[in-house]
Design an enzyme around this catalytic site. Structure first.
Site, PDB file in Angstrom:
ATOM      1  N   ALA B 154       0.814  -1.213   0.000  1.00 56.00           N
ATOM      2  CA  ALA B 154       0.000   0.000   0.000  1.00 56.00           C
ATOM      3  C   ALA B 154       0.848   1.264   0.000  1.00 56.00           C
ATOM      4  O   ALA B 154       0.330   2.367   0.136  1.00 56.00           O
ATOM      5  CB  ALA B 154      -0.911  -0.016   1.217  1.00 56.00           C
ATOM      6  N   ARG B 243      13.044 -24.144  -3.330  1.00 56.54           N
ATOM      7  CA  ARG B 243      14.437 -24.039  -3.768  1.00 56.54           C
ATOM      8  C   ARG B 243      15.042 -22.684  -3.405  1.00 56.54           C
ATOM      9  O   ARG B 243      16.252 -22.539  -3.384  1.00 56.54           O
ATOM     10  CB  ARG B 243      14.582 -24.312  -5.270  1.00 56.54           C
ATOM     11  N   ASP B 294       0.047  -3.427  13.063  1.00 52.66           N
ATOM     12  CA  ASP B 294       0.101  -2.732  11.774  1.00 52.66           C
ATOM     13  C   ASP B 294      -1.197  -1.943  11.610  1.00 52.66           C
ATOM     14  O   ASP B 294      -1.774  -1.847  10.528  1.00 52.66           O
ATOM     15  CB  ASP B 294       0.298  -3.706  10.608  1.00 52.66           C
TER      16      ASP B 294
END
Lengths: 271, 383
Positions: B154, B243, B294
């Site tokens: 954002a 990986r 947050d």
């Protein structure tokens, strides 16, 4: 001597706690007249302390006008060490009750001058008017406090070197490392405890049975220092069945019989 | 009063009938406070022959260390990233409001902004103690602008930056200064960022990795240079790939220097992260979990408990969602872990003797009943 035999550890702890409670209540302690109590440490009195805390919590008893004197403390062990007797008393008793910290006395094993500390302790007991009731335990080698075999039966508070038996018995509190167990302690003397108006010895468990036998069925002997209390006018031994395993059947039967004749103190103890 | 005069005359408060979070467990024990710090009652008893002046009956509540929110962008209509002339009132307003959610210390967070905003906002707020007026300010958390375009989330793209000249100089130029900064979130794949990580850490500022497309080696290099936090794990970073686990791989990386912990922030509202993913992270690295809100401007509007500072909901959420996460672990994720992350666990985030007495009283469902800062009650739930 009175020998009070209860079926198991919990009942013995409860009996002892009730006795202490009743003695304090009947004494009617006040600011002018404190009840002085001698106290032990170790696994034996643990249940008794728990019960006393219960009695305090339910409002049956207050320690506001009680002065306590512990029997002993290790030399050189930091006071905050979890195995010090200061820690034991704080965690298992003092922190749960309403005793005034100024009235809770324990020998200082880290004092600058140990001899002076011991003498000062005797002085404090005298100033408090002597001990009304001294509660103690017994070691597997028959010792009271840290009065190891060979201690004078008229000894006073002093520094003692611990016997091998005692160090081994204590190792379990120091991670089973014999090197970590303190080797010296400050202890009240046999004579100091004998000065008390009344003495109550708690003895529980089969491992203490032989010591109990030596203490009450054999002669007064400095190798089994608890035997000194045969010559005290008011001694009570409180034990569980297991602790009587080395006694004569006759002794056990006799005392079980007398316990059924209720004194007024005991009547309230059994309730 | 009842203490040895040579030590202290200050009043002693004893919290009774409570369960306290100590040694990672909830234990039935009393909590003692004097002069704003947790007191050792055994020392008080034996050394000072002292006892409590005042008893506070907690009626069976849990006492946990006050919560620490290291990522909160505003709330209750306040946006910390606004270049207002009076940032301080906004911060104070939020600081006061979050007390009801048990938050006793926080890091006001700024999202990516132009230099003008930082230059205006940052100098107005200093690190400060909490109290009746509100939660303590631990320093700013600057999330951006040195972050990845691909993972801006954002954040406004036009204000994103890279390190052009000498790394730290760019940072100083953007922010205007590094005083009162507790944490910086940056993307470690940006050229020149590794030396910045190193310098910030040397200055005692926590470096967090986030809004980044870094691979695991880049993330590990940053950790090697001192980075110790991951901003909202899983969000705004490459997804875990077997990986190349990316930043997420730090949770189980063997390249983390011995004795150091990489912490990771989680917004455990069940929305930002799927509970199953949250559980994977927690099981992989339980000691690194840090709960953050947050929270944004809209938090707290409309009034009501739906946010509960989100932290408490998160805790409940965490408790509900994350099997095997105990109440104690959840409480530590909101207090002890953020304190350790910021390097302040010697005085905050725990109830050890000598720590600041920032406390939160909770019921069994972890609803906040009362909040204390330095031993003084600063908020209590109404009847």
């Amino acid at each position: 001597m009175r020998l009070v035999i209860l079926d198991d550890y919990d009942l013995a702890s409860e009996w002892a706690a009730k006795y202490i409670r009743n003695r304090i209540i009947q004494f009617k302690p006040s600011a002018e007249r404190y009840f002085t109590l001698g106290l032990p440490t170790g696994s034996t009195p643990y249940g008794c302390y728990k019960k006393l805390i219960e009695f305090y919590r339910s409002g049956d008893i207050s320690f506001k006008y009680v002065k306590t004197f512990n029997m002993d403390e290790y030399v050189g062990l930091p006071r905050a060490h979890p195995e010090s007797y200061h820690s034991y008393m704080w965690n298992n008793f003092f922190k749960h009750i309403d005793i005034d910290p100024a009235n809770a006395h324990i020998l200082d094993g880290n004092a600058e001058d140990l001899e002076t500390e011991c003498q000062a302790y005797e002085q404090k007991i005298a100033e408090a008017g002597g001990i009304e009731l001294f509660v103690g335990g017994i070691g597997p080698d028959g010792h009271i406090a840290f009065n190891e075999p060979g201690s004078s039966l008229v000894s006073r508070t002093r520094v003692k070197t611990l016997a091998k038996d005692t160090i081994v018995a204590n190792a379990r509190f120091f991670g089973n490392d014999l090197n970590k167990v303190p080797t010296m302690a400050l202890t009240v003397g046999v004579g100091t405890v004998m000065d008390a108006k009344e003495v109550m010895i708690l003895i529980t468990g089969a491992h203490k049975a032989f010591a109990l036998y030596k203490a009450i069925e054999e002669g007064v002997n400095h190798m089994w220092t608890v035997s000194a209390f045969q010559q005290h006018p008011r001694t009570i031994f409180v034990c569980d069945e297991d602790a009587t395993l080395e006694l004569r059947v006759k002794t056990v039967k006799y005392f079980k019989g007398t316990n059924n004749n209720n004194s007024s103190v005991e009547k309230s103890s059994l309730t | 009063m009842p203490s040895n005069k040579s030590v202290s005359d200050a009043a002693i408060t004893q919290f009774i009938n409570c369960r306290i979070l100590r040694d990672h467990r909830l234990q039935r024990d009393d909590l003692w406070v004097r002069e704003g710090k947790v007191l050792d009652p055994e020392k008080l008893f034996f050394d000072e022959k002292g006892y409590a002046d005042k008893l506070v009956d907690c009626e069976g509540s849990i006492i946990a260390p006050g919560f620490i929110d290291v990522q909160i962008n505003g709330g209750y209509g306040i946006d910390f990233s606004q270049a207002s002339d009076d940032v301080s009132s906004g911060v104070s307003f939020v600081a006061k409001k979050i007390l009801q959610h048990g938050v006793t210390s926080f890091c006001p967070t700024l999202v990516t902004s132009p230099p003008a905003v930082y230059h205006k906002v940052l100098p107005q707020i200093k690190v400060s103690d909490g109290g009746e007026h509100g939660a303590g300010v631990l320093g700013f958390h600057l999330e951006g602008p040195f972050i990845s375009v691909e993972k801006k989330g954002a954040h406004p793209e036009q204000f994103l930056r890279t390190f052009q000249s000498g790394g730290i100089e760019d940072l100083m130029e953007a922010y205007g200064g590094l005083d009162n900064i507790a944490m910086v979130t940056l993307a470690p794949e940006l050229g020149g960022s590794q030396s910045v990580v190193k310098e910030l850490c040397q200055r005692g500022i926590t470096v967090s990795l986030g809004h980044s497309v870094a691979n695991l080696s880049q993330a590990e290099e940053a950790v090697h240079h001192g980075a110790s936090f991951i901003t909202h794990l899983f969000n705004a970073m490459l997804p875990f790939h077997h990986r190349d686990p990316g930043i997420v791989g730090l949770l189980t990386s063997d390249q983390v220097p011995a004795g150091r912990t990489v912490y990771y922030g989680m917004i455990a509202d069940g929305i930002h992260t799927n509970p199953a993913a949250l559980r994977i992270a927690h099981r992989a690295h339980p000691s690194g979990l840090v709960l953050v809100t947050d929270a944004i401007t809209a938090m707290g509007l409309p009034p009501g408990r739906h946010t509960l500072g989100q932290q408490v909901i998160e805790i409940q959420g965490l408790h509900a969602y994350v099997a095997g996460c105990s109440v104690e672990e959840a409480l530590e994720a909101a207090s002890l872990h953020p304190a350790k992350l910021l390097g302040i666990s010697h005085k905050k985030g725990n109830l050890d003797y000598g720590s600041d007495a920032d406390l939160v009283l909770l019921d069994d469902a972890l609803n906040v009943e009362a909040t204390f800062i330095s031993g003084e009650e600063v908020w209590r739930k109404g009847p």
